[in-house]
Design a protein around this motif. Sequence first.
Motif, PDB file in Angstrom:
ATOM      1  N   THR A  64       3.178   3.935  19.721  1.00 28.02           N
ATOM      2  CA  THR A  64       3.021   4.630  18.451  1.00 28.02           C
ATOM      3  C   THR A  64       1.663   4.274  17.869  1.00 28.02           C
ATOM      4  O   THR A  64       1.111   3.200  18.133  1.00 28.02           O
ATOM      5  CB  THR A  64       4.104   4.238  17.429  1.00 28.02           C
ATOM      6  N   GLU A  66      -0.082   4.169  14.099  1.00 27.91           N
ATOM      7  CA  GLU A  66       0.360   4.189  12.716  1.00 27.91           C
ATOM      8  C   GLU A  66      -0.848   4.306  11.802  1.00 27.91           C
ATOM      9  O   GLU A  66      -1.764   3.496  11.866  1.00 27.91           O
ATOM     10  CB  GLU A  66       1.115   2.884  12.430  1.00 27.91           C
ATOM     11  N   SER A  67      -0.825   5.351  10.977  1.00 26.85           N
ATOM     12  CA  SER A  67      -1.895   5.517   9.993  1.00 26.85           C
ATOM     13  C   SER A  67      -1.366   5.085   8.644  1.00 26.85           C
ATOM     14  O   SER A  67      -0.205   4.718   8.498  1.00 26.85           O
ATOM     15  CB  SER A  67      -2.348   6.974   9.955  1.00 26.85           C
ATOM     16  N   ALA A  70       1.500   7.755   8.113  1.00 27.91           N
ATOM     17  CA  ALA A  70       2.678   8.034   8.943  1.00 27.91           C
ATOM     18  C   ALA A  70       2.634   7.285  10.269  1.00 27.91           C
ATOM     19  O   ALA A  70       1.617   6.712  10.649  1.00 27.91           O
ATOM     20  CB  ALA A  70       2.774   9.532   9.216  1.00 27.91           C
ATOM     21  N   VAL A  71       3.766   7.299  10.954  1.00 31.47           N
ATOM     22  CA  VAL A  71       3.874   6.737  12.298  1.00 31.47           C
ATOM     23  C   VAL A  71       3.967   7.909  13.276  1.00 31.47           C
ATOM     24  O   VAL A  71       4.814   8.781  13.117  1.00 31.47           O
ATOM     25  CB  VAL A  71       5.141   5.879  12.446  1.00 31.47           C
TER      26      VAL A  71
ATOM     27  N   LEU B 317       2.890  -4.727   8.400  1.00 29.44           N
ATOM     28  CA  LEU B 317       2.510  -3.422   7.848  1.00 29.44           C
ATOM     29  C   LEU B 317       3.238  -2.258   8.496  1.00 29.44           C
ATOM     30  O   LEU B 317       3.074  -1.120   8.070  1.00 29.44           O
ATOM     31  CB  LEU B 317       0.984  -3.247   7.944  1.00 29.44           C
ATOM     32  N   LYS B 319       5.659   0.656   9.458  1.00 31.99           N
ATOM     33  CA  LYS B 319       6.520   1.504   8.631  1.00 31.99           C
ATOM     34  C   LYS B 319       7.569   2.196   9.494  1.00 31.99           C
ATOM     35  O   LYS B 319       7.451   2.260  10.713  1.00 31.99           O
ATOM     36  CB  LYS B 319       5.682   2.623   7.984  1.00 31.99           C
ATOM     37  N   VAL B 320       8.569   2.750   8.819  1.00 32.15           N
ATOM     38  CA  VAL B 320       9.402   3.783   9.440  1.00 32.15           C
ATOM     39  C   VAL B 320       9.082   5.089   8.721  1.00 32.15           C
ATOM     40  O   VAL B 320       8.740   5.080   7.542  1.00 32.15           O
ATOM     41  CB  VAL B 320      10.918   3.492   9.321  1.00 32.15           C
ATOM     42  N   ASN B 321       9.156   6.209   9.431  1.00 30.69           N
ATOM     43  CA  ASN B 321       8.952   7.493   8.766  1.00 30.69           C
ATOM     44  C   ASN B 321      10.171   7.776   7.902  1.00 30.69           C
ATOM     45  O   ASN B 321      11.270   7.996   8.395  1.00 30.69           O
ATOM     46  CB  ASN B 321       8.782   8.610   9.801  1.00 30.69           C
ATOM     47  N   CYS B 342       8.541   4.758   2.162  1.00 34.21           N
ATOM     48  CA  CYS B 342       8.025   3.700   3.031  1.00 34.21           C
ATOM     49  C   CYS B 342       6.530   3.911   3.151  1.00 34.21           C
ATOM     50  O   CYS B 342       6.081   4.886   3.739  1.00 34.21           O
ATOM     51  CB  CYS B 342       8.703   3.740   4.405  1.00 34.21           C
ATOM     52  N   ARG B 395      13.325   5.288  17.396  1.00 41.67           N
ATOM     53  CA  ARG B 395      13.054   4.105  18.201  1.00 41.67           C
ATOM     54  C   ARG B 395      12.570   2.939  17.346  1.00 41.67           C
ATOM     55  O   ARG B 395      12.691   1.776  17.712  1.00 41.67           O
ATOM     56  CB  ARG B 395      11.964   4.480  19.207  1.00 41.67           C
ATOM     57  N   ARG B 396      11.967   3.265  16.180  1.00 39.07           N
ATOM     58  CA  ARG B 396      11.325   2.239  15.355  1.00 39.07           C
ATOM     59  C   ARG B 396      12.353   1.537  14.469  1.00 39.07           C
ATOM     60  O   ARG B 396      13.093   2.191  13.746  1.00 39.07           O
ATOM     61  CB  ARG B 396      10.235   2.908  14.526  1.00 39.07           C
TER      62      ARG B 396
END
Lengths: 135, 420
Positions: A64, A66-67, A70-71, B317, B319-321, B342, B395-396
């Motif tokens: 992934t 990540e910005s 968003a991921v 740092l 995150k999850v969406n 988030c 998955r996160r």
Amino acid sequence: MKEISELQLPEDVRYAEDHEWAKSQGDVLRVGISDYAQDQLGDIVFVELPQAGDRLKKGDEFGTVESVKAVSELFMPVSGEITAVNGALEDAPELVNTAPYSDGWMIDVKPDDPSELDALMDRDAYLDMLKGSEQ
Amino acid sequence: MAHQTPLHAWHTTQGAKMAEFGGYDMPLWYASAKQEHLSVLTAAGLFDTSHMAVVGVQGPDALALLQACFTKDLDACIGRHNGPIASGRCVYGAFLSDGGEVIDDAIVFKTADRRFLVVVNAGMGGTVSRHLEMHAEGLDVRVEDRTDGVGKIDLQGPLAGKILGRLVDGGPSAMAGMVYFSFKGHFDPDAPGYADLMLKDGTPVLLSRTGYTGEFGFEIFMQPDRVLPVWESVLSEGAPLGVLPCGLAARDSLRAGAGLPLSHQDIGAWPFIHHPWEFALPFTPDRSGFSKSFLGDKALLEAADAPWTAAYVGEDLRKVNAADGAQVLLPDGRIIGSVLTCATDMGIGRVGSRIYSIASGDAPEGFSPRGLCCGFVKTDRPLESGQTLTLRNGRRTIQAGVVGDIRPDRTARRPIQTML
């Protein structure tokens, strides 16, 4: 945000529909994300990558990116075995923003079928796809 | 087609990444959302907030209408002794449905006797005006959606007062004594207070010591045709001090770290209770009821089973969406709710068990944070501070802890005399 005409789109890499690039380096393919992808994502603050030795199929998620906002998932442009990952991204994920085709590379893959590289888009086809998506 | 603010052409010329928000085409970031976020903590950032909506409420029954519809008790809301709202003061609260659900949150400004301005979220001017009109039957009051007649920019950060002090007619002393949630001046030639505060270039402004970042700063209201010249003069005055134009991404990450809700995301179509913002409700000292009657009050008092909202901070740092339905789990695996916000506050990090901000005076030498994920969860039970949670989407999976507050050492409430 960059205009399409401002994007760096080198001729010596191939592009996937999900905006990864792949480039032949000896018997492995080096993989990263395109200038368009990094520009759309904005500041990249974290990159999650697989382990060397993992075997993944074309289209599988390999990590992934990540910005601030968003991921986003990263997808394998070809099937194969991960032979190396770019450890520098752990401490300096912004390399994906500043040097997407060089220091911001993500993984090296030993492809199961080297001809899968040819199935990816060349620069002109990728540019056409980007122009199409802007309309 | 999305609406445009008076700064739209400026944003696109600067190459901002644009996106629709609240019906407006708005900048998400210019060069770097991270640098924009950090500039607000260390210098100041300038935000285009002309997308926000403004509703005028005036007439002999203006106060009565707001008392009937707004959650804050305007007769008992100012200072330690809960005095009535005075001209030049503003307060935060919400407008609720009869069922106690949030229509929108708002800041109500008392500009003069019988005159109020209600600032609500982008695209909500029509909805909130219609809602107020619907409850104005029999009252002598005029409600008017004034969104298209008002422009606004926010200058937020510890240097905001120094920069504005150079642009305001009369200099820093014109801003002296402004407490948190007070304002001066007016942009409307027909309103009392008009031209009480002018910029040196002749722009009459309503300058409010409020904002949505948790940091010291101001919201600057003016006529829409003054927005571009004022924006440019703030930037040219502030650029040598590190001021950056900031987009909505930095605005979102800053407000999340400051523990402030985003309307229609952290508060919304469920009862406006059991959350970190209960200061917006007029509880009696013993919390058995409310100090006034207002629309939705009964539903709130009967909403014992309403969902609970809590702030959290992640381990790092990552995150999850949240946008596509992230779940909240207890350590034993029970699913107890969902993630509302988030975001990553890029200005904070952990040293041992403590969280510092880059603006913390006592941060260890060489402290250089990478940011922490933070936001709000909505759960089916109250959560104690310190409770460990798992947040999961696809998955996160990340670990987080419930907290009472997120980014330390915020500057919003600093005495103004130390900031000019």
